[in-house]
Design an enzyme around this catalytic site. Structure first.
Site, PDB file in Angstrom:
ATOM      1  N   HIS A 165       0.808  -1.227   0.000  1.00  0.00           N
ATOM      2  CA  HIS A 165       0.000   0.000   0.000  1.00  0.00           C
ATOM      3  C   HIS A 165       0.839   1.273   0.000  1.00  0.00           C
ATOM      4  O   HIS A 165       0.339   2.338   0.352  1.00  0.00           O
ATOM      5  CB  HIS A 165      -0.956  -0.009   1.201  1.00  0.00           C
ATOM      6  CG  HIS A 165      -1.990  -1.094   1.127  1.00  0.00           C
ATOM      7  ND1 HIS A 165      -2.711  -1.541   2.206  1.00  0.00           N
ATOM      8  CD2 HIS A 165      -2.429  -1.831   0.071  1.00  0.00           C
ATOM      9  CE1 HIS A 165      -3.546  -2.514   1.824  1.00  0.00           C
ATOM     10  NE2 HIS A 165      -3.372  -2.700   0.539  1.00  0.00           N
TER      11      HIS A 165
ATOM     12  N   VAL B 279      -4.461 -10.659  18.022  1.00  0.00           N
ATOM     13  CA  VAL B 279      -5.049 -10.618  19.364  1.00  0.00           C
ATOM     14  C   VAL B 279      -6.472 -11.175  19.374  1.00  0.00           C
ATOM     15  O   VAL B 279      -7.037 -11.436  20.431  1.00  0.00           O
ATOM     16  CB  VAL B 279      -5.044  -9.191  19.979  1.00  0.00           C
ATOM     17  CG1 VAL B 279      -3.633  -8.764  20.352  1.00  0.00           C
ATOM     18  CG2 VAL B 279      -5.671  -8.182  19.031  1.00  0.00           C
TER      19      VAL B 279
HETATM   20  P1  OAD Z   1      -7.049  -3.427  10.620  1.00  0.00           P
HETATM   21  O1  OAD Z   1      -7.155  -2.236  11.500  1.00  0.00           O
HETATM   22  O2  OAD Z   1      -8.191  -3.759   9.746  1.00  0.00           O
HETATM   23  O3  OAD Z   1      -6.764  -4.722  11.510  1.00  0.00           O
HETATM   24  C1  OAD Z   1      -5.764  -4.716  12.497  1.00  0.00           C
HETATM   25  C2  OAD Z   1      -5.676  -6.106  13.051  1.00  0.00           C
HETATM   26  O4  OAD Z   1      -4.605  -6.151  13.974  1.00  0.00           O
HETATM   27  C3  OAD Z   1      -6.929  -6.598  13.767  1.00  0.00           C
HETATM   28  O5  OAD Z   1      -7.271  -7.885  13.296  1.00  0.00           O
HETATM   29  C4  OAD Z   1      -6.505  -6.630  15.242  1.00  0.00           C
HETATM   30  O6  OAD Z   1      -7.154  -7.660  15.961  1.00  0.00           O
HETATM   31  C5  OAD Z   1      -5.024  -6.892  15.119  1.00  0.00           C
HETATM   32  N1  OAD Z   1      -4.186  -6.430  16.240  1.00  0.00           N
HETATM   33  C6  OAD Z   1      -4.329  -5.311  17.001  1.00  0.00           C
HETATM   34  N2  OAD Z   1      -3.326  -5.199  17.882  1.00  0.00           N
HETATM   35  C7  OAD Z   1      -2.512  -6.285  17.689  1.00  0.00           C
HETATM   36  C8  OAD Z   1      -1.299  -6.735  18.286  1.00  0.00           C
HETATM   37  N3  OAD Z   1      -0.690  -6.067  19.276  1.00  0.00           N
HETATM   38  N4  OAD Z   1      -0.754  -7.892  17.823  1.00  0.00           N
HETATM   39  C9  OAD Z   1      -1.350  -8.597  16.836  1.00  0.00           C
HETATM   40  N5  OAD Z   1      -2.495  -8.217  16.231  1.00  0.00           N
HETATM   41  C10 OAD Z   1      -3.072  -7.076  16.649  1.00  0.00           C
HETATM   42  O7  OAD Z   1      -5.683  -3.266   9.779  1.00  0.00           O
HETATM   43  P2  OAD Z   1      -5.230  -3.998   8.446  1.00  0.00           P
HETATM   44  O8  OAD Z   1      -5.723  -5.391   8.399  1.00  0.00           O
HETATM   45  O9  OAD Z   1      -3.781  -3.757   8.302  1.00  0.00           O
HETATM   46  O10 OAD Z   1      -5.365   0.180   3.611  1.00  0.00           O
HETATM   47  O11 OAD Z   1      -6.006  -3.129   7.362  1.00  0.00           O
HETATM   48  C11 OAD Z   1      -5.798  -3.376   6.008  1.00  0.00           C
HETATM   49  C12 OAD Z   1      -5.879  -2.084   5.227  1.00  0.00           C
HETATM   50  O12 OAD Z   1      -7.091  -1.382   5.547  1.00  0.00           O
HETATM   51  C13 OAD Z   1      -4.812  -1.076   5.568  1.00  0.00           C
HETATM   52  O13 OAD Z   1      -3.569  -1.344   4.911  1.00  0.00           O
HETATM   53  C14 OAD Z   1      -5.420   0.204   5.043  1.00  0.00           C
HETATM   54  C15 OAD Z   1      -6.833   0.048   5.557  1.00  0.00           C
HETATM   55  O14 OAD Z   1      -7.792   0.648   4.749  1.00  0.00           O
HETATM   56  C16 OAD Z   1      -5.066   1.295   2.928  1.00  0.00           C
HETATM   57  O15 OAD Z   1      -4.884   2.353   3.479  1.00  0.00           O
HETATM   58  C17 OAD Z   1      -4.985   1.105   1.447  1.00  0.00           C
END
Ligand code: OAD
Length: 253
Positions: free
Chosen positions: A119, A216
């Protein structure tokens, strides 16, 4: 933290090729907010108001200001134990690909070398008119109208993928190829809602990889994977690394 299986350790110990997908969760312990968790970025701010080209052209000052704020947060953040463990894990394999949805630069700062940024990267900016990469000065000095502009007069935008935009050329191919050839695939700190990233663990599994998730809580694709380790990445990944290192030191009979 839930424990990981002997199967995962065995697979990581004998693997020739490893691929990892990370999402915002891996940087949460560095103080960078995720998108969809309580208090996450999309709870307070709507992507359609900020993270798309039309919104940017309609109100460049607002969008630039939001990214400027996020750039400062990333600049002040430090890689955490999860980033560092992945950089160390990479050294154990000739073929290791770290695919990230994150636009921060914490994997690179932690020492990861083979990083595929799906991204883009928030620390880079470019001019929407001439395409020239923006300098530090370009993104620190606002024009009379309060927006950051290129010397050519064009608006400066972050080098990140906005909603409705294509991913950078080559990155999907590189990520997909890594998923297809890997022996073990780790999906870490992602809700697995945004595609094409969310398809990568499934692709890896269809091509014979052992696929484990570190999160988590369960994600949208947990039930399609081999294993889930519930816990913060900053705790799970160092423990996983230590166990793999110990297993590699143990003579195999
Ligand atoms: P999300 O905010 O959708 O998900 C974050 C994930 O991290 C969740 O499943 C949480 O449970 C998990 N999480 C939180 N704290 C954690 C920790 N300490 N250890 C392990 N896991 C943890 O973020 P993404 O999946 O990255 O795109 O989102 C994907 C895309 O959506 C991003 O790249 C962005 C957004 O729109 C763009 O900007 C193009």
């Amino acid at each position: 933290m839930s424990s990981f299986s002997a199967e995962l350790i065995n697979r990581l110990t004998t693997a020739d090729s490893v691929a990892v997908l990370t999402g915002a969760g891996i940087s949460a312990e560095s103080g960078i907010p995720t998108f969809r968790d309580p208090g996450g970025l999309w709870e307070k701010l709507k992507p359609e108001e900020l993270a798309n080209f039309d919104a940017f052209m309609a109100n460049p000052q607002l969008v630039q200001g939001w990214y400027e704020h996020r750039r400062h947060v990333v600049h002040d953040a430090q890689p955490n134990a999860g980033h560092v463990a992945l950089a160390e894990l990479e050294r154990l394999y000739e073929d290791f690909t770290l695919i990230t949805q994150n636009v921060d630069d914490l994997h690179t700062r932690a020492g990861s070398r083979h990083v595929v940024e799906l991204h883009g990267n928030i620390m880079r900016n470019y001019c929407v008119s001439c395409g020239r990469p923006a300098s530090e000065k370009d993104v620190s000095t606002a024009s009379d109208t309060g927006v950051f502009v290129c010397p050519c007069g064009g608006l400066i935008r972050p080098d990140v993928v906005w909603f409705g935009e294509m991913l950078p050329p080559g990155v999907v191919e590189a990520a997909d190829a890594a998923a297809r050839r890997t022996d073990v695939f780790l999906s870490i700190g992602t809700s697995a809602i945004v595609y094409p990233a969310a398809a990568l663990p499934i692709t890896a599994r269809l091509h014979g990889a052992y696929v484990a998730e570190v999160n988590v809580r369960e994600s949208a694709i947990t039930d399609q994977l081999d294993e889930v380790v519930i816990g913060p990445a900053g705790e799970v990944l160092p423990a996983l690394l230590e166990t793999v290192l110990a297993s590699r030191r143990t003579p195999r009979g």
